[in-house]
Design an enzyme around this catalytic site. Structure first.
Site, PDB file in Angstrom:
ATOM      1  N   LYS A 138      39.009  46.660  45.125  1.00 44.99           N
ATOM      2  CA  LYS A 138      37.806  45.821  45.235  1.00 44.99           C
ATOM      3  C   LYS A 138      36.841  46.360  46.266  1.00 44.99           C
ATOM      4  CE  LYS A 138      39.305  41.602  43.109  1.00 44.99           C
ATOM      5  NZ  LYS A 138      39.400  40.162  43.080  1.00 44.99           N
ATOM      6  N   LYS A 221      43.142  46.418  34.149  1.00 49.73           N
ATOM      7  CA  LYS A 221      43.444  45.016  33.860  1.00 49.73           C
ATOM      8  C   LYS A 221      42.195  44.317  33.310  1.00 49.73           C
ATOM      9  CE  LYS A 221      43.390  41.725  37.058  1.00 49.73           C
ATOM     10  NZ  LYS A 221      43.601  40.674  38.017  1.00 49.73           N
ATOM     11  N   LYS A 224      37.791  38.858  34.846  1.00 45.91           N
ATOM     12  CA  LYS A 224      36.649  37.986  34.544  1.00 45.91           C
ATOM     13  C   LYS A 224      35.358  38.504  35.169  1.00 45.91           C
ATOM     14  CE  LYS A 224      38.780  34.479  37.385  1.00 45.91           C
ATOM     15  NZ  LYS A 224      39.191  35.204  38.591  1.00 45.91           N
TER      16      LYS A 224
END
Ligand code: AQP
Length: 354
Positions: A138, A221, A224
Site C-alpha cells: 500500500k 488479489k 475494492k
C-alpha cells in the site's frame, strides 16, 4: 491454523444467556471479523469472509465490525466514507449477520479499539511492522516519505480489534495471515511480561476462496479500491455488469477449464465457481470437460448474480430505513463498550496504569 472443517468447529454448549438482547451460549468460543469501508465490498469479501459468518454465529460468540478506523489509513472522502460505512452495515445484515445472535458495530463507535491499539503499540517493534507485506504494497502508491503513520501502525490496530474481544478465532483471507502472526507474537510478548492477560487467537483461513483474484490481473488479489473497476465484482454491480466483467475476465488461449498454477486466470475462475457452488475443483473440471470458456463464464456469471442479487435487494430495503440502522448502531455500540471496558481495565491494571 484452523481450516474450514465442520469437525473442527468448537462447540461447547452449556446454557443460553441473554445479555442486552443478544443470546449467547455460555462457554462458546469467540470470533471476531471486520471489513473496511474503503469502498464497496467485492465478491472477494463474500467468499473470503462473509459467506461463513452466518454459520459461525450458530457456533461462536461473534463480533463483526465495520473497520472505519482502518479505512482512514488511506485518504477517504468524508461523505463517501459515511455512505460506505452504512452500506457495509447493510451488507453485513443482508448477508445474514443477526444482531440478536452477534454483536455488530462501527469500529470508531467503540473507543476501546483505539485505546488498546496505543497500549499495544508500546510493545510492537518497528522492524516487525516494516516487514508487513500489506504496508509495503500500500505504501508503494504513496510518494516517498508521505506514507501516513496510521498505515504503518495498521497491524497494531488490527491486533487490538482481535484482542479487545478476547477472540479465540479470526476468519481472514490468506493475505491477512501475517497480521495474525504479529498479533500472536504480541500476545506472547505481553503475557511473558505481565502474566496470562491476553488471549491467544487462531486464524481461520479457508483453503479455497481465501484469495479471490483480480479479473484483470489474476496475479493480484481482487480489491475494492482497484483503480480498474473491471478487476472486481462489487456488491453494487447490476446483473448485466457482472456478466460483462466475467466475460472480459483474463484467461488464456488454452481453452481448457481447469485449475492449473501455470494459468492463474482460469484457475481463479474455477476456484470461485467451486466455492460458490460447493463443489470440488475436480467436479468442476469434469463438468466442463470439452466445453469452452464461453459457456463456463456464462454459468459463473449466473451463479454470481444469483448470490449477489438477493443481498442487493435486502441492502436496498435496509438502507431505506435509516432510523433502524441508527438505533441498531447506538444499541450495539453501548453493548460492546460495556462488554469490553472491564477487560481493557484489566489490561491497564496489568501494565500499571492507575
Ligand atoms: N479478494 C479477496 N479474496 C479473499 N478474501 C478477501 N478479503 C478481502 N478481499 C479478498 C478479506 O476480507 C476481509 C476484510 O477485508 P478489508 O476490506 O477490510 O481489507 P482488504 O483485505 O484490504 O480488502 P480490499 O478489498 O483489498 O480493500 P482495499 O482495496 O481498501 O485495500 C479480510 O479478511 C480479507 O482477507
Amino acid at each position: 491454523m484452523f481450516h474450514l472443517d465442520e469437525k473442527q468447529l468448537y462447540l461447547s454448549f452449556w446454557r443460553v444467556v441473554t445479555y442486552a438482547g443478544i443470546h449467547y451460549t455460555q462457554g462458546m468460543k469467540s470470533l471476531v471479523s471486520g471489513i473496511q469501508p474503503s469502498g464497496v465490498p467485492t465478491i472477494g469479501h463474500i467468499l473470503g469472509t462473509v459467506k461463513n459468518w452466518r454459520h459461525y454465529q450458530e457456533s461462536y460468540r461473534c463480533h463483526f465490525f465495520i473497520a472505519d478506523l482502518h479505512a482512514i489509513t488511506v485518504q477517504q472522502d468524508p461523505a463517501v466514507l459515511r455512505a460506505n460505512s452504512l452500506k457495509l452495515l447493510a451488507f453485513f445484515l443482508a448477508s445474514g449477520v443477526d444482531p440478536k445472535k452477534s454483536s455488530v458495530t462501527i469500529q470508531s463507535h467503540v473507543p476501546q479499539h483505539a485505546e488498546l491499539s496505543w497500549l499495544l503499540s508500546c510493545f510492537t517493534h518497528l522492524g516487525e511492522l516494516s516487514r508487513m507485506t500489506q504496508f509495503k504494497d500500500k505504501s508503494a502508491s504513496h510518494s516517498t516519505k508521505a506514507e501516513p503513520f496510521g498505515l504503518f501502525a495498521y497491524p497494531v490496530l488490527m491486533a487490538a480489534d482481535i484482542l479487545l474481544h478476547e477472540a479465540d478465532f479470526v476468519p481472514v483471507g490468506a493475505d491477512q495471515k501475517q497480521h495474525i502472526e504479529l498479533t500472536r507474537d504480541l500476545v506472547i510478548r505481553f503475557n511473558h511480561r505481565y502474566g496470562e492477560v491476553l488471549k491467544m487467537p487462531e486464524p481461520i483461513i479457508p483453503e479455497f476462496g481465501a484469495r479471490v483474484r483480480s479479473l484483470q490481473d489474476p496475479t493480484k488479489k481482487m480489491s475494492k479500491s482497484d483503480s480498474n473497476a473491471q478487476g472486481y465484482i462489487s456488491i453494487d454491480d447490476a446483473p448485466e455488469v457482472i456478466v460483462k466483467k466475467i466475460k472480459k475476465a483474463v484467461t488464456d488461449s488454452v481453452g481448457v477449464v481447469a485449475y492449473d498454477n501455470e494459468r492463474p486466470g482460469i484457475s481463479s475462475l474455477v476456484e470461485m465457481y467451486s466455492v460458490l457452488t460447493d463443489q470440488s475443483v475436480d467436479a468442476v473440471e469434469v463438468a466442463y470437460q470439452g466445453v469452452g470458456y464461453g459457456k463456463f463464464k456464462k454459468d459463473l456469471a449466473d451463479v454470481l448474480v444469483s448470490i449477489i442479487e438477493p443481498i442487493q435487494i435486502e441492502m436496498k430495503r435496509l438502507l431505506g430505513d435509516e432510523d433502524y440502522l441508527d438505533s441498531l448502531m447506538s444499541a450495539q455500540s453501548r453493548l460492546v463498550i460495556s462488554r469490553t471496558a472491564p477487560y481493557l481495565r484489566k489490561i491497564k491494571d496489568a501494565i500499571g496504569l492507575l
